[in-house]
Enzyme design. Structure first.
Site, mmCIF file in Angstrom:
data_model
loop_
_atom_site.group_PDB
_atom_site.id
_atom_site.type_symbol
_atom_site.label_atom_id
_atom_site.label_comp_id
_atom_site.label_asym_id
_atom_site.label_seq_id
_atom_site.Cartn_x
_atom_site.Cartn_y
_atom_site.Cartn_z
ATOM 1 N N PHE A 17 -13.078 3.022 6.844
ATOM 2 C CA PHE A 17 -12.376 2.149 6.255
ATOM 3 C C PHE A 17 -11.884 2.790 4.652
ATOM 4 O O PHE A 17 -12.649 3.306 3.917
ATOM 5 C CB PHE A 17 -13.261 0.689 5.709
ATOM 6 C CG PHE A 17 -12.283 -0.202 4.690
ATOM 7 C CD1 PHE A 17 -11.391 -1.105 5.523
ATOM 8 C CD2 PHE A 17 -12.515 -0.257 3.618
ATOM 9 C CE1 PHE A 17 -10.718 -1.976 5.030
ATOM 10 C CE2 PHE A 17 -11.532 -1.358 2.884
ATOM 11 C CZ PHE A 17 -10.755 -1.956 3.540
ATOM 12 N N ASP A 60 1.586 3.779 4.178
ATOM 13 C CA ASP A 60 0.550 4.631 3.756
ATOM 14 C C ASP A 60 -0.519 5.030 5.072
ATOM 15 O O ASP A 60 -0.757 6.058 4.956
ATOM 16 C CB ASP A 60 -0.369 3.743 2.717
ATOM 17 C CG ASP A 60 -0.722 2.397 3.150
ATOM 18 O OD1 ASP A 60 -0.502 1.932 4.339
ATOM 19 O OD2 ASP A 60 -1.529 1.735 2.297
ATOM 20 N N ASP A 96 -2.732 2.614 11.720
ATOM 21 C CA ASP A 96 -3.856 2.331 12.617
ATOM 22 C C ASP A 96 -3.565 1.371 13.681
ATOM 23 O O ASP A 96 -3.305 2.062 14.801
ATOM 24 C CB ASP A 96 -4.993 1.847 11.925
ATOM 25 C CG ASP A 96 -4.748 0.759 10.975
ATOM 26 O OD1 ASP A 96 -3.693 -0.066 10.973
ATOM 27 O OD2 ASP A 96 -5.585 0.545 9.951
ATOM 28 N N GLY A 147 0.837 -1.290 0.054
ATOM 29 C CA GLY A 147 -0.054 0.095 0.106
ATOM 30 C C GLY A 147 0.652 1.243 -0.013
ATOM 31 O O GLY A 147 0.151 2.294 -0.652
#
Length: 176
Positions: free
Chosen positions: A154, A102, A105, A43
């Protein structure tokens, strides 16, 4: 109510490029041309490509490498473990390393990348993420540089995917 299968734009491609340019200006004074920029695949590839070009525009010609880590698979939440699919391709011992990802979280991927990098003998480890999502618990590591404070949604686009799809969207979107 929005259609949950249609992405909602949260950050346009123009806004993304402004964030990347700002990060380059903040990072350039603390690195040099011997710094190795390390992208966390897959990503982070879009962000890393844009950031290394932005760093070049402000006079920094970093070296480049990659770590291929995975914690999500095709799901929408972390599996709670990190798989290492490909290690560093070049020696980084004694060098300053700038790890690029990227989205931040759970922090698991970034923490694992920092651990691997320190074990490989890096002289200094800096971390940079394009987006940081809120998290209810303290994370093992916090990034040194954050481009955008993202909502707890998301995200897809600009390298972020849903089961391998939607990475190529030019904007960052919510798919929820």
């Amino acid at each position: 109510m929005a259609d949950p299968t249609t992405p909602t734009v949260l950050l346009s491609d123009v806004e993304i490029q402004r964030v990347v340019a700002d990060l380059a200006h903040r990072i350039a004074p603390v690195i040099d041309d011997e710094t190795v920029a390390v992208v966390l695949l897959t990503g982070g590839l879009w962000f890393a490509a844009d950031l290394t070009r932005a760093l070049s525009r402000v006079g920094r010609q970093v070296r480049f490498d990659a770590l291929w880590l995975a914690s999500y698979g095709d799901g929408q939440s972390s599996r709670g473990r990190i798989d290492v699919h490909a290690p560093y391709q070049r020696p980084i011992a004694g060098r300053r390393v700038l790890i690029l990802d990227d989205v931040f979280d759970t922090g698991l991927s970034l923490a694992e990348a920092v651990r691997i990098t320190r074990e490989a003998g890096a002289a200094d480890v800096l971390t940079c993420v394009f987006a940081r999502k809120p998290w209810p618990e303290p994370r093992a590591v916090e990034p040194d540089f954050v481009g955008w404070e993202a909502p707890n949604r998301f995200l897809v686009g600009y390298g972020l995917d849903h089961a391998g799809t939607l990475r190529g969207l030019p904007d960052i979107c919510a798919l929820d």
